[in-house]
Design an enzyme around this catalytic site. Structure first.
Site, PDB file in Angstrom:
ATOM      1  N   GLN A 101       0.851  -1.199   0.000  1.00 57.70           N
ATOM      2  CA  GLN A 101       0.000   0.000   0.000  1.00 57.70           C
ATOM      3  C   GLN A 101       0.883   1.244   0.000  1.00 57.70           C
ATOM      4  OE1 GLN A 101      -3.576  -0.645   2.885  1.00 57.70           O
ATOM      5  NE2 GLN A 101      -1.884  -1.900   3.648  1.00 57.70           N
ATOM      6  N   ASN A 102       2.165   1.042   0.176  1.00 57.96           N
ATOM      7  CA  ASN A 102       3.091   2.160   0.335  1.00 57.96           C
ATOM      8  C   ASN A 102       3.495   2.737  -1.025  1.00 57.96           C
ATOM      9  OD1 ASN A 102       2.896   1.461   3.001  1.00 57.96           O
ATOM     10  ND2 ASN A 102       4.855   0.376   3.061  1.00 57.96           N
ATOM     11  N   HIS A 119      -1.287   1.484  -4.348  1.00 61.80           N
ATOM     12  CA  HIS A 119      -1.660   2.912  -4.256  1.00 61.80           C
ATOM     13  C   HIS A 119      -0.743   3.787  -5.095  1.00 61.80           C
ATOM     14  CE1 HIS A 119      -3.756   2.032  -0.157  1.00 61.80           C
ATOM     15  NE2 HIS A 119      -4.506   1.697  -1.190  1.00 61.80           N
ATOM     16  N   CYS A 127       1.403  14.651 -15.810  1.00 60.08           N
ATOM     17  CA  CYS A 127       0.614  15.846 -16.143  1.00 60.08           C
ATOM     18  C   CYS A 127      -0.875  15.504 -16.184  1.00 60.08           C
ATOM     19  CB  CYS A 127       1.045  16.409 -17.499  1.00 60.08           C
ATOM     20  SG  CYS A 127       0.104  17.885 -17.921  1.00 60.08           S
ATOM     21  N   CYS A 148       3.164  21.592 -15.181  1.00 57.12           N
ATOM     22  CA  CYS A 148       3.823  20.824 -16.252  1.00 57.12           C
ATOM     23  C   CYS A 148       4.777  21.740 -17.022  1.00 57.12           C
ATOM     24  CB  CYS A 148       2.739  20.288 -17.188  1.00 57.12           C
ATOM     25  SG  CYS A 148       3.374  19.493 -18.662  1.00 57.12           S
ATOM     26  N   CYS A 151       3.093  21.972 -20.771  1.00 58.90           N
ATOM     27  CA  CYS A 151       1.829  22.656 -21.117  1.00 58.90           C
ATOM     28  C   CYS A 151       1.299  23.532 -19.984  1.00 58.90           C
ATOM     29  CB  CYS A 151       0.781  21.605 -21.497  1.00 58.90           C
ATOM     30  SG  CYS A 151       0.147  20.705 -20.067  1.00 58.90           S
ATOM     31  N   GLY A 188       2.729  -4.599   8.992  1.00 54.55           N
ATOM     32  CA  GLY A 188       2.626  -3.158   9.236  1.00 54.55           C
ATOM     33  C   GLY A 188       1.426  -2.483   8.627  1.00 54.55           C
ATOM     34  N   THR A 189       0.237  -3.072   8.831  1.00 62.09           N
ATOM     35  CA  THR A 189      -0.964  -2.419   8.312  1.00 62.09           C
ATOM     36  C   THR A 189      -2.130  -2.590   9.275  1.00 62.09           C
ATOM     37  OG1 THR A 189      -2.527  -2.288   6.457  1.00 62.09           O
ATOM     38  CG2 THR A 189      -1.565  -4.452   6.904  1.00 62.09           C
ATOM     39  N   ALA A 233       8.783  -4.621  12.551  1.00 64.19           N
ATOM     40  CA  ALA A 233       9.064  -5.354  11.302  1.00 64.19           C
ATOM     41  C   ALA A 233      10.542  -5.739  11.192  1.00 64.19           C
ATOM     42  CB  ALA A 233       8.647  -4.500  10.118  1.00 64.19           C
TER      43      ALA A 233
END
Ligand code: APR
Ligand code: ZN
Length: 245
Positions: A101-102, A119, A127, A148, A151, A188-189, A233
């Site tokens: 998820q990191n 994620h 952009c 950007c 643009c 670790g979640t 951990a």
């Protein structure tokens, strides 16, 4: 604890398809605070800075905090023994894939080569209008919001904001990994965030043994976890590596 570590090592050695599912806790010992808990980012910052609508409606305010958290602060973090330990397990053929998820890229820096970033990843900026994308370290962030260079539209970090969909390829690969798992190491979640938190449930339903590493209990501990290794951990992974290699 030693007997629990021994049981976990036995499961990992016997399993033909072990995967890992990780959250912010695996990077805490790299200096990156978790999101929840008393030292968590959400106790300091309003999560709305990561709300997609807010990002577009107040880009300057959102980018200012995003830069502070994910680029000024996260940027210097290094892979810790837990990331490196998973890399060693992969090299020994004892870990097939990591679902994380990191967004901190520390699994790759720790030596894991198959990492599904559920994620996204903070490394790249994309952009919101044209096809421009580049590494965040190459982009001038001295002015907010970050625009950007091609643009002049808004650049966005390549990780998902609240209200944004999961990257389809990472989603599919993570589902397959969970389904194929004979063992899954959940590290670790809190197990609170959907749809990521469904992956260990899917692994369990597919017959996987769930080994959980966390100093505290999570939503998984009293529901799907088979072996709960309570601790940090790096400490737990170092003990497992010592017994395996
Ligand atoms: N080692 C292992 N686990 C730890 C450590 C450590 N040293 N320190 C803390 N933890 C655990 C906490 O006990 C907690 O269970 O890490 C977990 C951190 O929980 P969260 O901050 O909620 O992180 P996570 O579960 O990854 O959040 C999921 O929420 O805000 C969103 O997108 C963000 O990916 C994130 C998602
Ligand atoms: Zn552009």
């Amino acid at each position: 604890m030693d007997t629990l570590i021994d049981s976990a090592v036995k499961v990992i050695k016997k399993s033909k398809y072990t995967t890992a599912f990780t959250g912010a806790g695996i990077s805490v010992e790299s200096g990156i605070p978790p999101f929840r808990g008393e030292t968590g980012l959400w106790s300091k910052y309003d999560p709305q800075v990561l709300d997609l609508n807010y990002f577009y409606s107040s880009p300057k305010e959102s980018w200012t905090v995003v830069k502070e958290i994910f680029y000024d602060f996260f940027g210097k973090a290094k892979a810790n023994d837990a990331h490196i330990g998973l890399g060693i397990l992969e090299k020994k053929g004892l870990l097939k894939e990591v679902i994380t998820q990191n967004i901190d890229n520390l699994h790759q820096e720790g030596g894991s080569s198959i990492v599904h970033e559920f994620h996204g990843n903070s490394n790249m900026l994309v952009c919101t209008s044209c096809s421009f994308k580049d590494k965040a370290e190459h982009i001038d962030m001295s002015r907010m919001p970050v625009l950007c260079p091609k643009c002049k539209s808004l650049l966005k970090p390549d990780f998902i904001f609240f209200g944004e969909g999961i990257p389809p390829l990472a989603y599919q690969k993570s589902i397959n990994a969970a389904k194929n798992s004979e063992a899954m190491i959940v590290i670790g979640t809190t197990g609170e965030v959907m749809p990521a938190c469904q992956l260990p449930l899917l692994a369990k339903d597919s017959g996987a043994t769930i080994i959980e590493i966390n100093p505290e209990t999570s939503k998984f501990t009293h529901s799907i976890t088979d072996i709960f290794l309570q601790g940090k951990a790096t400490e737990i992974i170092n003990k497992i590596i010592k017994k395996i290699v």
